[in-house]
Design an enzyme around this catalytic site. Structure first.
Site, PDB file in Angstrom:
ATOM      1  N   LEU A 127       0.843  -1.203   0.000  1.00 12.16           N
ATOM      2  CA  LEU A 127       0.000   0.000   0.000  1.00 12.16           C
ATOM      3  C   LEU A 127       0.876   1.251   0.000  1.00 12.16           C
ATOM      4  O   LEU A 127       0.449   2.323   0.389  1.00 12.16           O
ATOM      5  CB  LEU A 127      -0.937   0.015   1.214  1.00 12.16           C
ATOM      6  CG  LEU A 127      -1.920  -1.154   1.312  1.00 12.16           C
ATOM      7  CD1 LEU A 127      -2.817  -1.005   2.524  1.00 12.16           C
ATOM      8  CD2 LEU A 127      -2.764  -1.267   0.048  1.00 12.16           C
ATOM      9  N   ASP A 174       2.613   5.353  -7.621  1.00  8.18           N
ATOM     10  CA  ASP A 174       2.439   5.408  -6.166  1.00  8.18           C
ATOM     11  C   ASP A 174       2.586   6.830  -5.638  1.00  8.18           C
ATOM     12  O   ASP A 174       1.736   7.346  -4.926  1.00  8.18           O
ATOM     13  CB  ASP A 174       3.464   4.503  -5.474  1.00  8.18           C
ATOM     14  CG  ASP A 174       3.250   3.042  -5.826  1.00  8.18           C
ATOM     15  OD1 ASP A 174       2.252   2.747  -6.522  1.00  8.18           O
ATOM     16  OD2 ASP A 174       4.072   2.204  -5.430  1.00  8.18           O
TER      17      ASP A 174
END
Length: 387
Positions: A127, A174
């Site tokens: 994540l 990201d």
């Protein structure tokens, strides 16, 4: 969380005079995996979980870092003269890399700092805890020293530091998703030219559930760079017969017509994933605009199959989580997310089905894999901020 990090800062560094608190989110990619370095589209969103930080300037050139996630490591000291990657520096290579990257862009950090971090993103989960730390560091440097950089610049600086300082050949997704996050929206980003639009994600009666496999993976030592070079080779072979700059420029039909130019069946599969996944992402965003959440879920499922069979980045842990999710009533779609080889899955689950989803998938995973998965019901949040 703000009180918690300020309290810890005072305990570790003596007091909180001149300290400010900050936050940068984690991110999850809803669809569009391993397309970001192939010139395709991605569809990530920022989360309400992420990295909290407290920071202040020093009078000298010392850099003192402390993470509440790695308390055993204690305070890790460095200085502005020691900005080169070092295994012993552990997690601090991420903030140090960003300080170095600012300097490479002509923005030399003038003095040292004390920095304390606390993340509520599971470590090694995929994540983007590292990208969250990078964007947070850049945001702090901008706020502290008045550097003139946009949030988009913070994303590019974070990616540059990860590529050049930490040696991970990651794409832009990201850092971009974290720096540019917007509440209740995902970002439809064309990684070829960084053009983007925000798409509202209105999951009436459903939520995003992240399942963390708890299989640790390090991007740098995973097969990530290997997949990347396989795609680059396939692209070079296709360029002999087609005028393209990236795999993301091809439609499915164009790929099928020219794939014989690729000299190995493995590279055909890798390139096929990059092309088809890009088209799936375009279709998924369109489905969301038309409020067709069922189609969105089907495209998520197809994405996982391609990542499993053509790109081969899933592994037994992620496959178990996804395949068990598909068997639960009320699951709209489920797929691995992130680089793969461990990390997390992302599922869209109807509200009333969430308890059964966690129970059934969790039990099946524990039985098959031998240890537990963790589940997080998450919301889509905004970008970095001063608390």
């Amino acid at each position: 969380m703000k009180e918690k990090v300020l309290e810890k800062f005072a305990e570790i560094f003596g007091n909180t005079d001149g300290v400010k608190a900050y936050f940068a989110p984690g991110r999850v990619n809803l669809i569009g995996e391993h397309t970001d370095y192939n010139g395709g589209h991605v569809f990530p969103c920022a989360l309400t979980i992420g990295t909290y930080g407290a920071a202040r300037k020093r009078e000298d050139n010392k850099l003192r870092f402390y993470s509440m996630n790695f308390e055993k490591l204690g305070v890790i000291e460095s200085s502005l003269e020691e900005l080169q990657p070092d295994k012993g520096a552990d997690w601090t290579n991420y903030p140090k890399g960003v300080i170095w990257a600012f300097g490479e862009r002509g923005m030399k950090v003038p003095c040292g700092m004390d920095l304390l971090l606390c993340g509520n993103i599971p470590n090694g989960s995929g994540l983007s805890s590292s990208a969250s730390v990078e964007v947070l560091t850049g945001f702090i440097l901008r706020d502290m020293f008045g550097f003139e950089v946009t949030n988009q610049d913070l994303a590019l600086i974070g990616q540059f530091s990860e590529n050049k300082y930490n040696g991970v050949n990651c794409g832009i997704m990201d850092q971009f998703a974290i720096a540019m996050g917007k509440k209740d929206h995902a970002i439809f980003l064309d990684t070829a030219d960084l053009s983007y639009t925000y798409a509202p994600v209105l999951l009436e009666g459903a939520k995003i559930v992240i399942a963390c496999s708890n299989k640790k993976r390090g991007l740098g030592d995973s097969k990530y760079n290997e997949r990347r070079s396989e795609c680059e080779e396939a692209l070079a072979e296709l360029q002999k017969v087609k005028e393209i700059r990236t795999l993301g420029e091809l439609s499915e039909q164009e790929f099928e017509e020219s794939k014989d130019a690729i000299g190995s069946s493995v590279r055909v599969r890798r390139a096929r994933h990059a092309v088809y996944e890009n088209q799936r992402t375009v279709k998924a965003v369109q489905a969301l605009k038309e409020n067709d959440i069922t189609l969105f879920g089907q495209l998520m499922n197809a994405s996982h199959v391609s990542l499993r069979d053509d790109y081969e980045v899933t592994g037994i842990e992620l496959d178990t989580l996804v395949e068990e999710a598909w068997n639960v009533e009320g699951v709209i779609g489920s797929r691995m997310t992130g680089a793969g080889f461990g990390g997390c899955t992302v599922s869209i689950v109807k509200d009333q089905a969430i308890p059964a989803f966690i129970e059934k998938v969790g039990t099946a995973y524990q039985e098959k894999i031998g240890y537990a998965a963790d589940f997080y019901v998450v919301e889509i949040g905004g970008g970095p901020t001063v608390l």
